[in-house]
Design a protein around this motif. Structure first.
Motif, PDB file in Angstrom:
ATOM      1  N   GLU A   1       0.828  -1.203   0.000  1.00 30.68           N
ATOM      2  CA  GLU A   1       0.000   0.000   0.000  1.00 30.68           C
ATOM      3  C   GLU A   1       0.866   1.257   0.000  1.00 30.68           C
ATOM      4  O   GLU A   1       0.544   2.247  -0.670  1.00 30.68           O
ATOM      5  CB  GLU A   1      -0.937   0.016   1.201  1.00 30.68           C
ATOM      6  N   ILE A   2       1.973   1.241   0.748  1.00 33.88           N
ATOM      7  CA  ILE A   2       2.884   2.390   0.751  1.00 33.88           C
ATOM      8  C   ILE A   2       3.411   2.637  -0.656  1.00 33.88           C
ATOM      9  O   ILE A   2       3.423   3.773  -1.146  1.00 33.88           O
ATOM     10  CB  ILE A   2       4.055   2.157   1.721  1.00 33.88           C
ATOM     11  N   GLU A   3       3.830   1.557  -1.331  1.00 32.28           N
ATOM     12  CA  GLU A   3       4.348   1.684  -2.694  1.00 32.28           C
ATOM     13  C   GLU A   3       3.282   2.240  -3.631  1.00 32.28           C
ATOM     14  O   GLU A   3       3.561   3.112  -4.465  1.00 32.28           O
ATOM     15  CB  GLU A   3       4.832   0.331  -3.200  1.00 32.28           C
ATOM     16  N   ARG A   4       2.054   1.758  -3.478  1.00 34.01           N
ATOM     17  CA  ARG A   4       0.971   2.228  -4.339  1.00 34.01           C
ATOM     18  C   ARG A   4       0.691   3.702  -4.106  1.00 34.01           C
ATOM     19  O   ARG A   4       0.501   4.472  -5.058  1.00 34.01           O
ATOM     20  CB  ARG A   4      -0.298   1.407  -4.071  1.00 34.01           C
ATOM     21  N   ARG A   5       0.687   4.133  -2.859  1.00 28.98           N
ATOM     22  CA  ARG A   5       0.413   5.533  -2.545  1.00 28.98           C
ATOM     23  C   ARG A   5       1.560   6.444  -3.004  1.00 28.98           C
ATOM     24  O   ARG A   5       1.329   7.577  -3.410  1.00 28.98           O
ATOM     25  CB  ARG A   5       0.152   5.711  -1.049  1.00 28.98           C
ATOM     26  N   ILE A   6       2.802   5.960  -2.949  1.00 32.06           N
ATOM     27  CA  ILE A   6       3.927   6.745  -3.456  1.00 32.06           C
ATOM     28  C   ILE A   6       3.783   6.947  -4.957  1.00 32.06           C
ATOM     29  O   ILE A   6       4.033   8.033  -5.488  1.00 32.06           O
ATOM     30  CB  ILE A   6       5.267   6.047  -3.125  1.00 32.06           C
ATOM     31  N   GLU A   7       3.374   5.898  -5.660  1.00 31.76           N
ATOM     32  CA  GLU A   7       3.180   6.002  -7.114  1.00 31.76           C
ATOM     33  C   GLU A   7       2.090   7.015  -7.450  1.00 31.76           C
ATOM     34  O   GLU A   7       2.197   7.759  -8.432  1.00 31.76           O
ATOM     35  CB  GLU A   7       2.826   4.631  -7.687  1.00 31.76           C
TER      36      GLU A   7
END
Length: 252
Positions: free
Chosen positions: A99-105
């Motif tokens: 989820e962190i990776e998705r939100r950074i993207e």
């Protein structure tokens, strides 16, 4: 928890915050809070204008160190605001790494103004400052046109060489030449007012402000580095306009 990946994502956020215009204290505090939220026993963060170094000690005694080199800046306060929101969300909800990776993207997709809007902003700012410092309507019109020319030149030269000093010397020199030629041909009245309006587009105001904030908050090294950077940029701007004035002085 994959601690190395977590630190990588946290560094991604800190790096983008610094690039987008955050002061050093904000970056260090955000990184420390995010790592602590996931159980870090101790977090040591060193941030300067060109680098971020993070060392994390977890509850199991394992130590992890990562560093990130910062090579350029692109002020984007809208993106900075979203990065701040993301760091708070991570601290409050402790989402998984996916989820962190998705939100950074998602945050990375936040764009700046469109090219047409940027040209309009440059024209508006240049003409407004020209009028503010005493220019007349003709000066404001010429200043707006030169402001758009400045935006075009900055985009062009940064594709060739990203060196800030070279960019500012070249752009200020061309702007100075065009301003003097315009007034000499009757398309403006006051060279100084038109030049001042366009100088304001190049002044490193955010860097100077953050330098003072860093020094006041105790980050003396980072503050002095930013202050020196702002000084060098100011000297390069003055040098470009001075060269143009010396070259075309007979037409002023």
């Amino acid at each position: 928890m994959r601690t190395k990946e977590l630190i990588t994502f946290v560094l991604d956020i800190g790096e983008q915050m610094l690039i987008s215009g955050a002061e050093v204290n904000r970056v260090e505090d955000s990184i420390t809070r995010m790592c602590s939220a996931y159980g870090a026993k101790r977090v040591n963060v060193l941030t300067i204008t060109s680098s971020i170094l993070v060392t994390v000690k977890m509850d199991d005694g394992e130590m992890y160190t990562q560093t990130r080199r910062i090579r350029s800046y692109l002020t984007n306060l809208n993106k900075l605001d979203k990065l701040n929101d993301l760091s708070r969300y991570i601290c409050d909800h402790k989402p998984d790494l996916e989820e962190i990776e998705r939100r950074i993207e998602i945050v990375d997709e936040v764009g700046t103004y469109s090219p047409k809007q940027q040209y309009g902003i440059y024209a508006l700012v240049a003409s407004s400052f020209t009028v503010f410092f005493g220019g007349d309507v003709s000066d404001a019109i010429v200043s707006a046109l030169i402001g758009m020319l400045l935006k075009l030149m900055m985009g062009f030269i940064r594709k060739i060489d990203k060196n800030t000093v070279i960019t500012n010397v070249f752009c200020s020199f061309i702007v100075g030449l065009v301003t003097i030629l315009s007034v000499s041909l009757g398309f403006g009245t006051n060279v100084d007012h038109i030049i001042i309006g366009n100088i304001m587009l190049l002044i490193p105001g955010l860097a100077l402000t953050n330098a003072i904030k860093d020094i006041i908050s105790g980050d003396t090294i980072s503050g002095l580095l930013r202050l020196n950077e702002a000084f060098v940029i100011a000297v390069s701007i003055a040098s470009g306009f001075s060269l143009a004035t010396l070259l075309m002085g007979g037409l002023v």
